[in-house]
Design a protein around this motif. Structure first.
Motif, PDB file in Angstrom:
ATOM      1  N   SER A  18       0.827  -1.206   0.000  1.00  0.00           N
ATOM      2  CA  SER A  18       0.000   0.000   0.000  1.00  0.00           C
ATOM      3  C   SER A  18       0.862   1.257   0.000  1.00  0.00           C
ATOM      4  O   SER A  18       0.556   2.240  -0.677  1.00  0.00           O
ATOM      5  N   LEU A  19       1.939   1.231   0.785  1.00  0.00           N
ATOM      6  CA  LEU A  19       2.862   2.354   0.841  1.00  0.00           C
ATOM      7  C   LEU A  19       3.452   2.625  -0.540  1.00  0.00           C
ATOM      8  O   LEU A  19       3.457   3.769  -1.014  1.00  0.00           O
ATOM      9  N   LEU A  20       3.926   1.590  -1.202  1.00  0.00           N
ATOM     10  CA  LEU A  20       4.526   1.751  -2.526  1.00  0.00           C
ATOM     11  C   LEU A  20       3.494   2.227  -3.541  1.00  0.00           C
ATOM     12  O   LEU A  20       3.797   3.061  -4.404  1.00  0.00           O
ATOM     13  N   GLN A  21       2.271   1.741  -3.445  1.00  0.00           N
ATOM     14  CA  GLN A  21       1.222   2.187  -4.353  1.00  0.00           C
ATOM     15  C   GLN A  21       0.900   3.662  -4.126  1.00  0.00           C
ATOM     16  O   GLN A  21       0.641   4.406  -5.072  1.00  0.00           O
ATOM     17  N   GLN A  22       0.936   4.098  -2.878  1.00  0.00           N
ATOM     18  CA  GLN A  22       0.674   5.509  -2.588  1.00  0.00           C
ATOM     19  C   GLN A  22       1.813   6.385  -3.099  1.00  0.00           C
ATOM     20  O   GLN A  22       1.574   7.475  -3.621  1.00  0.00           O
ATOM     21  N   ILE A  23       3.042   5.909  -2.973  1.00  0.00           N
ATOM     22  CA  ILE A  23       4.182   6.650  -3.524  1.00  0.00           C
ATOM     23  C   ILE A  23       4.009   6.813  -5.024  1.00  0.00           C
ATOM     24  O   ILE A  23       4.231   7.894  -5.579  1.00  0.00           O
ATOM     25  N   HIS A  24       3.559   5.760  -5.696  1.00  0.00           N
ATOM     26  CA  HIS A  24       3.318   5.844  -7.138  1.00  0.00           C
ATOM     27  C   HIS A  24       2.278   6.916  -7.442  1.00  0.00           C
ATOM     28  O   HIS A  24       2.437   7.712  -8.366  1.00  0.00           O
ATOM     29  N   ALA A  25       1.229   6.962  -6.647  1.00  0.00           N
ATOM     30  CA  ALA A  25       0.176   7.954  -6.855  1.00  0.00           C
ATOM     31  C   ALA A  25       0.681   9.381  -6.589  1.00  0.00           C
ATOM     32  O   ALA A  25       0.234  10.329  -7.239  1.00  0.00           O
ATOM     33  N   ASP A  26       1.608   9.517  -5.644  1.00  0.00           N
ATOM     34  CA  ASP A  26       2.141  10.835  -5.294  1.00  0.00           C
ATOM     35  C   ASP A  26       3.025  11.429  -6.387  1.00  0.00           C
ATOM     36  O   ASP A  26       3.171  12.650  -6.461  1.00  0.00           O
ATOM     37  N   PHE A  27       3.651  10.583  -7.193  1.00  0.00           N
ATOM     38  CA  PHE A  27       4.564  11.034  -8.240  1.00  0.00           C
ATOM     39  C   PHE A  27       4.138  10.424  -9.573  1.00  0.00           C
ATOM     40  O   PHE A  27       4.764   9.490 -10.068  1.00  0.00           O
ATOM     41  N   PRO A  28       3.047  10.919 -10.149  1.00  0.00           N
ATOM     42  CA  PRO A  28       2.507  10.323 -11.376  1.00  0.00           C
ATOM     43  C   PRO A  28       3.382  10.592 -12.601  1.00  0.00           C
ATOM     44  O   PRO A  28       4.232  11.482 -12.592  1.00  0.00           O
ATOM     45  N   GLY A  29       3.149   9.814 -13.632  1.00  0.00           N
ATOM     46  CA  GLY A  29       3.839  10.006 -14.898  1.00  0.00           C
ATOM     47  C   GLY A  29       4.926   8.972 -15.118  1.00  0.00           C
ATOM     48  O   GLY A  29       5.334   8.271 -14.191  1.00  0.00           O
ATOM     49  N   ASN A  30       5.371   8.895 -16.356  1.00  0.00           N
ATOM     50  CA  ASN A  30       6.401   7.925 -16.716  1.00  0.00           C
ATOM     51  C   ASN A  30       7.716   8.583 -17.099  1.00  0.00           C
ATOM     52  O   ASN A  30       8.613   7.912 -17.609  1.00  0.00           O
ATOM     53  N   SER A  31       7.836   9.879 -16.865  1.00  0.00           N
ATOM     54  CA  SER A  31       9.104  10.544 -17.184  1.00  0.00           C
ATOM     55  C   SER A  31      10.207   9.968 -16.296  1.00  0.00           C
ATOM     56  O   SER A  31       9.941   9.422 -15.215  1.00  0.00           O
ATOM     57  N   THR A  32      11.436  10.106 -16.732  1.00  0.00           N
ATOM     58  CA  THR A  32      12.549   9.623 -15.910  1.00  0.00           C
ATOM     59  C   THR A  32      12.596  10.390 -14.595  1.00  0.00           C
ATOM     60  O   THR A  32      12.932   9.823 -13.557  1.00  0.00           O
ATOM     61  N   GLU A  33      12.231  11.657 -14.613  1.00  0.00           N
ATOM     62  CA  GLU A  33      12.199  12.462 -13.397  1.00  0.00           C
ATOM     63  C   GLU A  33      11.198  11.890 -12.393  1.00  0.00           C
ATOM     64  O   GLU A  33      11.510  11.743 -11.205  1.00  0.00           O
ATOM     65  N   ALA A  34      10.005  11.540 -12.855  1.00  0.00           N
ATOM     66  CA  ALA A  34       8.984  10.966 -11.969  1.00  0.00           C
ATOM     67  C   ALA A  34       9.434   9.602 -11.440  1.00  0.00           C
ATOM     68  O   ALA A  34       9.225   9.283 -10.267  1.00  0.00           O
ATOM     69  N   GLN A  35      10.066   8.808 -12.289  1.00  0.00           N
ATOM     70  CA  GLN A  35      10.543   7.492 -11.853  1.00  0.00           C
ATOM     71  C   GLN A  35      11.620   7.633 -10.789  1.00  0.00           C
ATOM     72  O   GLN A  35      11.616   6.907  -9.783  1.00  0.00           O
ATOM     73  N   ARG A  36      12.543   8.574 -10.988  1.00  0.00           N
ATOM     74  CA  ARG A  36      13.589   8.798  -9.981  1.00  0.00           C
ATOM     75  C   ARG A  36      12.975   9.278  -8.667  1.00  0.00           C
ATOM     76  O   ARG A  36      13.384   8.842  -7.588  1.00  0.00           O
ATOM     77  N   ALA A  37      11.993  10.144  -8.753  1.00  0.00           N
ATOM     78  CA  ALA A  37      11.331  10.648  -7.543  1.00  0.00           C
ATOM     79  C   ALA A  37      10.647   9.512  -6.791  1.00  0.00           C
ATOM     80  O   ALA A  37      10.711   9.452  -5.549  1.00  0.00           O
ATOM     81  N   ARG A  38       9.997   8.604  -7.513  1.00  0.00           N
ATOM     82  CA  ARG A  38       9.344   7.455  -6.862  1.00  0.00           C
ATOM     83  C   ARG A  38      10.364   6.559  -6.175  1.00  0.00           C
ATOM     84  O   ARG A  38      10.150   6.102  -5.048  1.00  0.00           O
ATOM     85  N   LEU A  39      11.490   6.299  -6.849  1.00  0.00           N
ATOM     86  CA  LEU A  39      12.521   5.459  -6.233  1.00  0.00           C
ATOM     87  C   LEU A  39      13.077   6.098  -4.963  1.00  0.00           C
ATOM     88  O   LEU A  39      13.237   5.421  -3.944  1.00  0.00           O
TER      89      LEU A  39
END
Length: 122
Positions: A18-39
């Motif tokens: 659930s935590l990881l799913q919420q992080i995904h929701a907090d940083f939407p999009g598939n840009s490399t910037e959004a992916q780095r922010a999620r990680l």
């Protein structure tokens, strides 16, 4: 990018998912910037992120490349190799577990919530 501060705790099992799913929701999009922010958020809030978790829950299909980019931006990230069960229930696979290295000030290096550091190069 506007980073969100959260009060979420680390979790295991369903709570971790659930935590990881919420992080995904907090940083939407598939840009490399959004992916780095999620990680970064996952390492900060969940303590670590595995290759499988990054792909399944954060939609980061090439976590090793995003981690390399974060390291190039100054984040200190350790890689631990671990055997994790596959999602199909078959024999465990060797995969990376990424962890932010704490700095001497107590905060995690590469912390996107550190106002003194511009991690996304904006």
């Amino acid at each position: 990018m506007d980073y969100k501060r959260t009060g979420r705790d680390r979790g295991d099992g369903a709570t971790r998912k659930s935590l990881l799913q919420q992080i995904h929701a907090d940083f939407p999009g598939n840009s490399t910037e959004a992916q780095r922010a999620r990680l970064l958020a996952a390492m900060r809030e969940a303590g670590h992120i595995t290759t499988t978790e990054a792909r399944l829950f954060l939609e980061v299909m090439n976590p090793s490349q995003r981690v390399t980019e974060l390291r190039n931006q100054g984040a200190e990230i350790d890689t631990a190799w671990t055997l994790e069960p596959s999602e199909a229930g078959r024999d465990p696979h060797r995969q990376a577990r990424y962890v932010l290295t704490p700095n001497q000030g107590g905060a995690a290096a590469g912390d996107p919530f550190d106002d003194d550091v511009d991690w996304m190069g904006a």
